[in-house]
Design a protein around this motif. Sequence first.
Motif, PDB file in Angstrom:
ATOM      1  N   GLN A  43      83.628  -7.783  17.381  1.00  0.00           N
ATOM      2  CA  GLN A  43      82.425  -7.245  16.759  1.00  0.00           C
ATOM      3  C   GLN A  43      81.209  -8.137  16.971  1.00  0.00           C
ATOM      4  O   GLN A  43      80.072  -7.683  16.802  1.00  0.00           O
ATOM      5  N   ASP A  44      81.441  -9.407  17.293  1.00  0.00           N
ATOM      6  CA  ASP A  44      80.307 -10.309  17.451  1.00  0.00           C
ATOM      7  C   ASP A  44      80.553 -11.267  18.606  1.00  0.00           C
ATOM      8  O   ASP A  44      81.642 -11.311  19.183  1.00  0.00           O
ATOM      9  N   GLY A  45      79.527 -12.040  18.955  1.00  0.00           N
ATOM     10  CA  GLY A  45      79.634 -12.973  20.067  1.00  0.00           C
ATOM     11  C   GLY A  45      79.584 -12.247  21.405  1.00  0.00           C
ATOM     12  O   GLY A  45      79.277 -11.055  21.498  1.00  0.00           O
ATOM     13  N   ASN A  46      79.899 -12.979  22.465  1.00  0.00           N
ATOM     14  CA  ASN A  46      79.939 -12.400  23.799  1.00  0.00           C
ATOM     15  C   ASN A  46      81.332 -11.865  24.068  1.00  0.00           C
ATOM     16  O   ASN A  46      82.318 -12.580  23.879  1.00  0.00           O
ATOM     17  N   ARG A  69      79.044  -7.189  26.306  1.00  0.00           N
ATOM     18  CA  ARG A  69      77.979  -7.577  25.373  1.00  0.00           C
ATOM     19  C   ARG A  69      77.691  -9.066  25.548  1.00  0.00           C
ATOM     20  O   ARG A  69      78.582  -9.903  25.407  1.00  0.00           O
ATOM     21  N   GLY A 111      73.737 -10.218  22.414  1.00  0.00           N
ATOM     22  CA  GLY A 111      73.216  -9.068  21.683  1.00  0.00           C
ATOM     23  C   GLY A 111      72.881  -7.861  22.537  1.00  0.00           C
ATOM     24  O   GLY A 111      72.650  -6.767  22.013  1.00  0.00           O
ATOM     25  N   GLU A 144      73.964  -4.975  25.327  1.00  0.00           N
ATOM     26  CA  GLU A 144      75.221  -4.329  25.683  1.00  0.00           C
ATOM     27  C   GLU A 144      75.040  -3.375  26.861  1.00  0.00           C
ATOM     28  O   GLU A 144      74.052  -2.642  26.942  1.00  0.00           O
TER      29      GLU A 144
END
Length: 492
Positions: free
Chosen positions: A35-38, A58, A61, A63
């Motif tokens: 859900q977060d980070g690369n 992604r 931030g 995508e």
Amino acid sequence: MKLYLSGHPYRYAVEQMMLTVFPQDRPEFVETVPQDGNFAILELCETERYLYGIATVRIDGKEETAKTKLSNSDDPLLYKRNAQQALKLAFYRASRPFLKVAPPWGAMTGIRPAKLAARLYAEGNDDAAVDRILKNSYHVVKRRRELCCDVAKVGQKIKAENRTMDASVYVGIPFCVSRCKYCSFVSHSIGQASHLVEPYLEALFLEMKEAGKAARDIGLRIKTVYVGGGTPTALSAEQLNRVLANIRKSFDLGGCVEFTVEAGRPDTMDEEKLAVIEQNGATRISVNPQTMNDRVLELIGRNHTAQDVADMVHTVRETTNLAINMDLIAGLPGDTDLSFYKTVRSALELNPENITVHTLALKKGATLWAERLPRPNGDEVLRMVNYAAKKITADGYHPYYLYRQKYMSGNLENVGYTKPGFEGLYNVYIMEEIHTILSMGAGGVSKLVAPDTGKLTRIFNLKYPYEYHKDFARLQENADKIRAFYRENFTK
């Protein structure tokens, strides 16, 4: 980068592509959708007719998503090939907007680019068609497409001359006088591991004897021999003589046309060892400076100078009829564009029959990985490699073998160049997997190639010298596996 896979098990293919587009990163496979980070999400979907690779990437931030479609197949090998290719192409295309410069090899992964080109030629494609496929399907840049096709054609010619029961022998000597900082191979300092040398040679001679018996039973014709390492010339002249004599004793070399010994470093060589090498039937020798810059030699842990390399090459010329290969590495710490250009010119002045230009591949087993010494960046290494290609070919050499590795600077390649008529056959055989190679010694991996189908089977030796020399039962078992493979896959 976090990697999440959906609908397929192709971790290795995904990792290869990630390292191609984001070479400074390392993969982290996760079990839940990130859900977060690369991160990257790689999904494989299929219908009766098609396979779909879907990639979402992604970065910071932002995508991007890409989708590719290839044919489905009931043939397991073709299914696997197309599934992996669909995933890799989707990953590449989703990643491309994040890249300032396209990777020189585009979406092509794997260590044998020329093998793909050779397969395309074998399927009936002409030069224009192969170039078009490499460009449109794999996004390979023009210079690398040309290189790939040139090498594939050399391999095709050599493969056409291969006879049904031809094979080669590799003998590994995993000892060096000292360990170079870029090296990730299994090798031991001979000073610290001197107690292992004689037990290792005893096991090696037994393995060669058993494999030689199997080769005779099967009817293999040994076409080439390659003695590598490590540094084989780290052994004493007497030990080296026993190694080479046991090769001749164990295998029928009546049809052998090429016998290579890696001398590697000039600080391991003298006229006595040169005489031993030539008297035992060798035809080729490697004198590998890696760089002709004394400061760089010091930084990578070499205990010799560029002048020592030149002196050794002159000694080889004056005292033997051996053909000479020289290895160079682009991207070493302390090197610059200009100093590498000088290394290339210095090597050409020594007039070897072969020059191999490697790109530094920095792996975790290498001391350089831990030390983090400043190194040329990818753009600088690209200039080095391109200069070498232009300068070496202008001097009358042509590329004849090619391979790639993980973690290479700039996602580039290693290329062997040769004067006409001096192609190192063993290098082509192992890269293009043309015929069986029996690999002797610690860490050896024999690759058995069925003469009629091309089916490939690997036989693994134990990795380290201290364990290899204790496992005599495995050495006999490996010889039996060689016999069994040929009984199952070929009938005279």
